[in-house]
Design an enzyme around this catalytic site. Sequence first.
Site, PDB file in Angstrom:
ATOM      1  N   CYS A   2      40.328  23.889  -2.845  1.00 37.52           N
ATOM      2  CA  CYS A   2      39.500  25.024  -2.441  1.00 37.52           C
ATOM      3  C   CYS A   2      38.099  24.767  -2.977  1.00 37.52           C
ATOM      4  O   CYS A   2      37.893  23.881  -3.790  1.00 37.52           O
ATOM      5  CB  CYS A   2      39.994  26.323  -3.071  1.00 37.52           C
ATOM      6  SG  CYS A   2      41.709  26.669  -2.754  1.00 37.52           S
ATOM      7  N   ARG A  27      35.998  21.725   1.754  1.00 34.93           N
ATOM      8  CA  ARG A  27      37.113  21.709   0.804  1.00 34.93           C
ATOM      9  C   ARG A  27      38.226  22.682   1.198  1.00 34.93           C
ATOM     10  O   ARG A  27      39.311  22.661   0.607  1.00 34.93           O
ATOM     11  CB  ARG A  27      36.625  22.095  -0.601  1.00 34.93           C
ATOM     12  CG  ARG A  27      35.593  21.153  -1.168  1.00 34.93           C
ATOM     13  CD  ARG A  27      35.210  21.591  -2.560  1.00 34.93           C
ATOM     14  NE  ARG A  27      36.345  21.573  -3.457  1.00 34.93           N
ATOM     15  CZ  ARG A  27      36.807  20.517  -4.081  1.00 34.93           C
ATOM     16  NH1 ARG A  27      36.221  19.358  -3.916  1.00 34.93           N
ATOM     17  NH2 ARG A  27      37.854  20.596  -4.877  1.00 34.93           N
ATOM     18  N   TRP A  75      41.802  26.926   0.579  1.00 31.76           N
ATOM     19  CA  TRP A  75      42.738  26.043   1.277  1.00 31.76           C
ATOM     20  C   TRP A  75      44.086  26.432   0.717  1.00 31.76           C
ATOM     21  O   TRP A  75      44.436  26.082  -0.408  1.00 31.76           O
ATOM     22  CB  TRP A  75      42.400  24.582   0.975  1.00 31.76           C
ATOM     23  CG  TRP A  75      43.377  23.630   1.569  1.00 31.76           C
ATOM     24  CD1 TRP A  75      44.435  23.031   0.935  1.00 31.76           C
ATOM     25  CD2 TRP A  75      43.401  23.144   2.910  1.00 31.76           C
ATOM     26  NE1 TRP A  75      45.096  22.218   1.812  1.00 31.76           N
ATOM     27  CE2 TRP A  75      44.483  22.259   3.023  1.00 31.76           C
ATOM     28  CE3 TRP A  75      42.598  23.376   4.025  1.00 31.76           C
ATOM     29  CZ2 TRP A  75      44.794  21.604   4.215  1.00 31.76           C
ATOM     30  CZ3 TRP A  75      42.908  22.710   5.194  1.00 31.76           C
ATOM     31  CH2 TRP A  75      43.987  21.841   5.284  1.00 31.76           C
ATOM     32  N   ASN A 101      40.922  27.164  -7.994  1.00 32.63           N
ATOM     33  CA  ASN A 101      41.246  26.033  -7.126  1.00 32.63           C
ATOM     34  C   ASN A 101      42.346  25.262  -7.823  1.00 32.63           C
ATOM     35  O   ASN A 101      42.146  24.801  -8.946  1.00 32.63           O
ATOM     36  CB  ASN A 101      39.984  25.169  -6.944  1.00 32.63           C
ATOM     37  CG  ASN A 101      40.284  23.805  -6.350  1.00 32.63           C
ATOM     38  OD1 ASN A 101      41.253  23.654  -5.617  1.00 32.63           O
ATOM     39  ND2 ASN A 101      39.460  22.834  -6.671  1.00 32.63           N
ATOM     40  N   GLY A 102      43.517  25.135  -7.202  1.00 34.60           N
ATOM     41  CA  GLY A 102      44.601  24.385  -7.828  1.00 34.60           C
ATOM     42  C   GLY A 102      45.936  25.060  -7.604  1.00 34.60           C
ATOM     43  O   GLY A 102      46.074  25.932  -6.742  1.00 34.60           O
ATOM     44  N   GLU A 488      51.074   1.765  12.135  1.00 32.95           N
ATOM     45  CA  GLU A 488      50.012   2.630  11.617  1.00 32.95           C
ATOM     46  C   GLU A 488      48.724   1.826  11.405  1.00 32.95           C
ATOM     47  O   GLU A 488      47.630   2.305  11.724  1.00 32.95           O
ATOM     48  CB  GLU A 488      50.499   3.299  10.311  1.00 32.95           C
ATOM     49  CG  GLU A 488      49.491   4.145   9.574  1.00 32.95           C
ATOM     50  CD  GLU A 488      48.927   5.323  10.369  1.00 32.95           C
ATOM     51  OE1 GLU A 488      49.415   5.604  11.474  1.00 32.95           O
ATOM     52  OE2 GLU A 488      47.962   5.933   9.880  1.00 32.95           O
ATOM     53  N   LYS A 492      45.184   2.663  13.240  1.00 39.97           N
ATOM     54  CA  LYS A 492      43.930   2.926  12.506  1.00 39.97           C
ATOM     55  C   LYS A 492      42.809   2.065  13.070  1.00 39.97           C
ATOM     56  O   LYS A 492      41.693   2.525  13.253  1.00 39.97           O
ATOM     57  CB  LYS A 492      44.077   2.609  11.008  1.00 39.97           C
ATOM     58  CG  LYS A 492      44.849   3.561  10.150  1.00 39.97           C
ATOM     59  CD  LYS A 492      44.216   4.904   9.915  1.00 39.97           C
ATOM     60  CE  LYS A 492      44.558   5.872  10.977  1.00 39.97           C
ATOM     61  NZ  LYS A 492      45.738   6.662  10.902  1.00 39.97           N
ATOM     62  N   GLU A 495      41.729   3.226  16.701  1.00 34.47           N
ATOM     63  CA  GLU A 495      41.054   4.508  16.888  1.00 34.47           C
ATOM     64  C   GLU A 495      39.650   4.553  16.318  1.00 34.47           C
ATOM     65  O   GLU A 495      38.820   5.287  16.829  1.00 34.47           O
ATOM     66  CB  GLU A 495      41.898   5.682  16.367  1.00 34.47           C
ATOM     67  CG  GLU A 495      42.193   5.653  14.906  1.00 34.47           C
ATOM     68  CD  GLU A 495      43.122   6.782  14.476  1.00 34.47           C
ATOM     69  OE1 GLU A 495      43.171   7.823  15.146  1.00 34.47           O
ATOM     70  OE2 GLU A 495      43.794   6.622  13.451  1.00 34.47           O
ATOM     71  N   HIS A 511      59.880 -12.332  21.197  1.00 38.54           N
ATOM     72  CA  HIS A 511      60.306 -11.812  22.496  1.00 38.54           C
ATOM     73  C   HIS A 511      59.124 -11.451  23.379  1.00 38.54           C
ATOM     74  O   HIS A 511      59.255 -10.640  24.282  1.00 38.54           O
ATOM     75  CB  HIS A 511      61.228 -10.606  22.283  1.00 38.54           C
ATOM     76  CG  HIS A 511      62.435 -10.948  21.479  1.00 38.54           C
ATOM     77  ND1 HIS A 511      63.531 -11.591  22.006  1.00 38.54           N
ATOM     78  CD2 HIS A 511      62.702 -10.788  20.157  1.00 38.54           C
ATOM     79  CE1 HIS A 511      64.420 -11.785  21.055  1.00 38.54           C
ATOM     80  NE2 HIS A 511      63.935 -11.313  19.926  1.00 38.54           N
ATOM     81  N   LYS A 610      40.507  16.119  15.853  1.00 38.09           N
ATOM     82  CA  LYS A 610      41.337  16.162  14.641  1.00 38.09           C
ATOM     83  C   LYS A 610      42.663  16.856  14.904  1.00 38.09           C
ATOM     84  O   LYS A 610      43.695  16.464  14.378  1.00 38.09           O
ATOM     85  CB  LYS A 610      40.561  16.861  13.519  1.00 38.09           C
ATOM     86  CG  LYS A 610      41.259  16.827  12.174  1.00 38.09           C
ATOM     87  CD  LYS A 610      41.373  15.414  11.629  1.00 38.09           C
ATOM     88  CE  LYS A 610      42.281  15.310  10.425  1.00 38.09           C
ATOM     89  NZ  LYS A 610      42.792  13.943  10.235  1.00 38.09           N
TER      90      LYS A 610
HETATM   91  C1  F6R Z   1      45.713   9.221  13.845  1.00 35.07           C
HETATM   92  C2  F6R Z   1      45.755  10.643  14.023  1.00 35.07           C
HETATM   93  C3  F6R Z   1      46.610  11.213  15.094  1.00 35.07           C
HETATM   94  C4  F6R Z   1      47.451  12.362  14.530  1.00 35.07           C
HETATM   95  C5  F6R Z   1      48.221  13.062  15.648  1.00 35.07           C
HETATM   96  C6  F6R Z   1      49.135  14.149  15.126  1.00 35.07           C
HETATM   97  O1  F6R Z   1      44.884   8.850  12.805  1.00 35.07           O
HETATM   98  O2  F6R Z   1      45.113  11.362  13.318  1.00 35.07           O
HETATM   99  O3  F6R Z   1      47.416  10.243  15.670  1.00 35.07           O
HETATM  100  O4  F6R Z   1      48.319  11.835  13.585  1.00 35.07           O
HETATM  101  O5  F6R Z   1      47.327  13.621  16.558  1.00 35.07           O
HETATM  102  O6  F6R Z   1      48.421  15.108  14.449  1.00 35.07           O
HETATM  103  P1  F6R Z   1      49.111  16.118  13.459  1.00 35.07           P
HETATM  104  O7  F6R Z   1      49.661  15.347  12.332  1.00 35.07           O
HETATM  105  O8  F6R Z   1      48.024  17.064  13.057  1.00 35.07           O
HETATM  106  O9  F6R Z   1      50.197  16.806  14.242  1.00 35.07           O
END
Ligand code: F6R
Length: 615
Positions: A2, A27, A75, A101-102, A488, A492, A495, A511, A610
């Site tokens: 927070c 935050r 948060w 915060n915590g 993963e 990364k 994207e 294969h 996001k």
């Molecule tokens: C990759 C990424 C996305 C999310 C996906 C699911 O870096 O951020 O692939 O992982 O959109 O999002 P959440 O976890 O918020 O359901």
Amino acid sequence: MCGIVGYIGHREAYPIILKGLKRLEYRGYDSAGIALYDGADIKLSKTKGKVLDLEARLEKEISTKGTLGIGHTRWATHGVPNDVNSHPHYSNSGDLVIIHNGIIENYESLKKELIKRGYTFKSDTDTEVLINLIEDVKKNENTKLGKAVQIALNQVIGAYAIAVFDKNKPNEIVVARLGSPLAIGIGEDEFFIASDASPFIEYTKNAIYLEDEEMAIIRRDKGVKIRKIKDDSLVAPYIQELQLNLEQIEKGGYEHFMLKEIYEQPSAILDTFRGRLLINEAIIKMAGVEDNMKRFLNADRIIIVACGTSWHAGLVAEYIFEDLARIPVEVEYASEFRYRNPIITENDVVIAISQSGETADTLAAIKLAKSKGAFVFGVCNVVGSSIARETHAGAYTHAGPEIGVASTKAFTTQITVLTLIALRLARAKGTISSSDYRHNLIELELIPDKVKKALESDEYVKTIAAIYKDVHNFLYLGRGYNFPVALEGALKLKEISYIHAEGYPAAEMKHGPIALIDENMPIVVIATKKGHYEKVVSNIQEIKSRKGKIIGIVTEGDIQVKELADHVIEVPETIESLSPLLTTIPLQLLSYHIALMLGKNVDQPRNLAKAVTVE
Ligand code: F6R
């Protein structure tokens, strides 16, 4: 995580605190509140929502007058985001007010004691427990506020940065920290308090950063006195001159939120198991699991639904649950699951994983599973999010806000929560011996330090990034627990750098993908000592004979891969099931540095959001 802000001095506190909260919104942003002392009483206004919502409400609700005040942007950790759970919180008498915060881990037992002594609680928060504990100590011991805060904090287990004031002593604010940041800005007869220096940077460049287990009594007339919370010893204040600008401060001095979040992983993982992994008693305590133990133990299978990075965490969990708890697991893309008329029964447990808790496909998959009678358990980061509310029970990851679009700390904290659940179920089912169980707990507790060590590869990873930044394709290979890490790592890179990358189980290379390998193809191979090491080494030999460029992610002290690979990045040794928490670190760093070198927008890559709230 927070944001907290406070002011005591000669100016109007409200505009300083309001602006400070806006700066700290990175935050936490699910609710906000401000308490001001207007010369006679405390005036408090708080609301669910953003600081802008607070501003609209506060100015109608209370007078904004006063030269002493505290503010908070939340948060949520305990209690859903709503008006009542928002900070600041009053003590029962209304004399004291606090922002925090915590996480106070032992708040339930403290609350029970306080209830016995006649205290009542309006919110579900741990913070309201703390302020009443302070009030109780103050009354019983007949002490000043500072002493009462100190005695109370010595009874608390957990993490905190707090600011408290007493309307009967409006010349002082008491602050303290353990595990959460707290900076004090020093002006001319005025003092600022904040989670970082961004709220006060235009007023003063002089700041004291409290250390863990320190508290400070800040007096308008007498300045700052710092003491150790445990032994009451005085600490000489160390005043630093700030060199950072505003943006650098919000990002904690890091160039991007993504890098900050990568570096936050040791503390985020610690926050994830804080209060849940009780190493001395060899206990895992998770209310959502305990309360529904029968559902878990009677499950015919576990179905994991998620998207993107969260789906990769689900794949790691498949290995963990099957290995440790011997429960059959299926991992499904939520978007496929929801549309293919899946067979779901009342004996299924569905685990939905989501950082944001708002992903439309995951939400729809949950609703479908519920409609068929399955028990649905959520693993989310955002408290009070739609998925957290829609599921029957769940466990939060407590990673703090993830701002960078590319998920980093969400992934490792999801794996941490899922590991805790698997271990707890394994213990309950008797599928793990007590010595193996203990060994797993000990290894998990060591992970934050090992992640720190893995982060030390950063400079070296940067040199590798410089060599390969201009290639058009990458392959990522891993086996067993590290196959999802390969996926993963590839995600990364795709994207944020827009370089095409594929992740494969190492043995699948023969294969098909092997046809792609030539001297221009970099291949990241995760080849840690535990788990199919010799087989991965054979795969590396196959790559080498086709002249592929090999970047090996290996266990410290590795010799065999070092001889074959073009580059090796070492990570500390751990048990196989926890290795994804370490091997993923250099892959996050590699994609970060490549994207940066290519001039891409690391925190907000093109076309991505996001939270994907549309299907
Ligand atoms: C990759 C990424 C996305 C999310 C996906 C699911 O870096 O951020 O692939 O992982 O959109 O999002 P959440 O976890 O918020 O359901």
